[in-house]
Design an enzyme around this catalytic site. Structure first.
Site, PDB file in Angstrom:
ATOM      1  N   LYS A  10     -16.089  14.964  -2.000  1.00  0.00           N
ATOM      2  CA  LYS A  10     -15.851  15.495  -3.348  1.00  0.00           C
ATOM      3  C   LYS A  10     -14.487  16.183  -3.396  1.00  0.00           C
ATOM      4  CE  LYS A  10     -19.161  17.218  -5.828  1.00  0.00           C
ATOM      5  NZ  LYS A  10     -19.400  16.298  -6.946  1.00  0.00           N
ATOM      6  N   SER A  11     -13.833  16.077  -4.534  1.00  0.00           N
ATOM      7  CA  SER A  11     -12.488  16.642  -4.679  1.00  0.00           C
ATOM      8  C   SER A  11     -12.490  18.163  -4.553  1.00  0.00           C
ATOM      9  CB  SER A  11     -11.858  16.206  -6.001  1.00  0.00           C
ATOM     10  OG  SER A  11     -12.595  16.688  -7.093  1.00  0.00           O
ATOM     11  N   THR A  12     -13.592  18.811  -4.911  1.00  0.00           N
ATOM     12  CA  THR A  12     -13.670  20.275  -4.780  1.00  0.00           C
ATOM     13  C   THR A  12     -13.398  20.690  -3.339  1.00  0.00           C
ATOM     14  OG1 THR A  12     -15.257  20.406  -6.593  1.00  0.00           O
ATOM     15  CG2 THR A  12     -15.178  22.284  -5.085  1.00  0.00           C
TER      16      THR A  12
ATOM     17  N   ALA B  20     -12.033  18.583  -0.910  1.00  0.00           N
ATOM     18  CA  ALA B  20     -10.752  18.003  -0.480  1.00  0.00           C
ATOM     19  C   ALA B  20      -9.586  18.901  -0.872  1.00  0.00           C
ATOM     20  CB  ALA B  20     -10.578  16.611  -1.072  1.00  0.00           C
ATOM     21  N   ARG B  21      -9.656  19.515  -2.047  1.00  0.00           N
ATOM     22  CA  ARG B  21      -8.580  20.388  -2.523  1.00  0.00           C
ATOM     23  C   ARG B  21      -8.501  21.695  -1.744  1.00  0.00           C
ATOM     24  NH1 ARG B  21      -8.073  18.982  -8.832  1.00  0.00           N
ATOM     25  NH2 ARG B  21      -8.879  16.874  -8.644  1.00  0.00           N
TER      26      ARG B  21
ATOM     27  N   GLU C 296     -20.051  14.497   8.322  1.00  0.00           N
ATOM     28  CA  GLU C 296     -19.011  15.042   9.194  1.00  0.00           C
ATOM     29  C   GLU C 296     -18.003  15.799   8.339  1.00  0.00           C
ATOM     30  OE1 GLU C 296     -19.138  11.368   9.162  1.00  0.00           O
ATOM     31  OE2 GLU C 296     -20.706  11.237  10.678  1.00  0.00           O
TER      32      GLU C 296
ATOM     33  N   GLN D 169     -19.836  11.830  -2.636  1.00  0.00           N
ATOM     34  CA  GLN D 169     -20.399  10.881  -3.597  1.00  0.00           C
ATOM     35  C   GLN D 169     -20.620   9.529  -2.930  1.00  0.00           C
ATOM     36  OE1 GLN D 169     -18.191   9.033  -7.043  1.00  0.00           O
ATOM     37  NE2 GLN D 169     -19.700  10.254  -8.178  1.00  0.00           N
TER      38      GLN D 169
END
Length: 189
Positions: A112-114, A116-117, A138, A157
């Site tokens: 999820k981008s949350t 990753a950011r 992981e 996702q």
């Protein structure tokens, strides 16, 4: 091979138990109203949750990481609502959801981008046709700071792709080594 929609995901989960427990909509807030990292069904995927069981890499034993001869002493077991991953380190967890993948389906799982950011990378290999089990997740903390992972909230996702023909040999047919995994599963050869 085409990507499958929310309608297909709901139908497969409800009629064939492809995902258990299954959340038919996207959840963005806890019951008490506080914001969370979303999970559940999205337009063309399913946002999976992380359970509260973690294995966090440690250097206590100063061993070498060897996927053919993995030392379980490389991890510290942790159970809780929040896992703190040390800087430039790594943790394993498992999903809340149990998956049963149809014979004509292959999944791809993306972080999820949350996360990753924030420098937290989630890696999950594809769920192959007729694989079933809890997914081992992981997490890599690529930052020089400690990083939090929240249990029972969204972490990645899953995208579902259906083939136009049935495979000759499925994961179940070849007796895949991670078939039916229950907890956080370490490397096997």
């Amino acid at each position: 091979m085409s990507i499958k929609s929310d309608k297909w995901i709901r139908r497969m989960a409800e009629e064939h138990k492809m995902i258990e427990p299954f959340v038919p909509d996207q959840v963005r807030a806890a019951e008490d109203g506080r914001k969370i990292v979303s999970y559940g069904t999205s337009s063309y995927g399913y946002d999976i949750r992380c359970a509260d069981e973690f294995k966090i890499f440690t250097n206590i034993n100063s061993t070498i990481v060897d996927p053919k001869n993995f030392d379980e002493g490389s991890f510290v077991d942790f159970k809780g609502d929040v896992c703190i991953i040390p800087p430039n380190s790594f943790a394993l967890a498992r999903t809340v959801e149990y998956f049963r993948i149809p014979r004509t389906v292959l999944t791809v799982c993306l972080g999820k981008s949350t996360y990753a950011r924030c420098g937290i990378i989630v890696n999950v290999t594809p769920f192959e046709p007729e694989w079933e089990g809890y997914v081992t997740l992981e997490f890599s903390n690529t930052t020089p700071l400690p990083a939090k992972i929240y249990a029972n909230e969204g972490v990645a996702q899953v995208l579902f792709f259906e083939s136009d023909e049935v495979c000759d040999v499925s994961y179940a047919d070849r007796g895949g080594k991670y078939q039916g995994q229950r907890g956080v599963t370490l490397p096997k050869t």
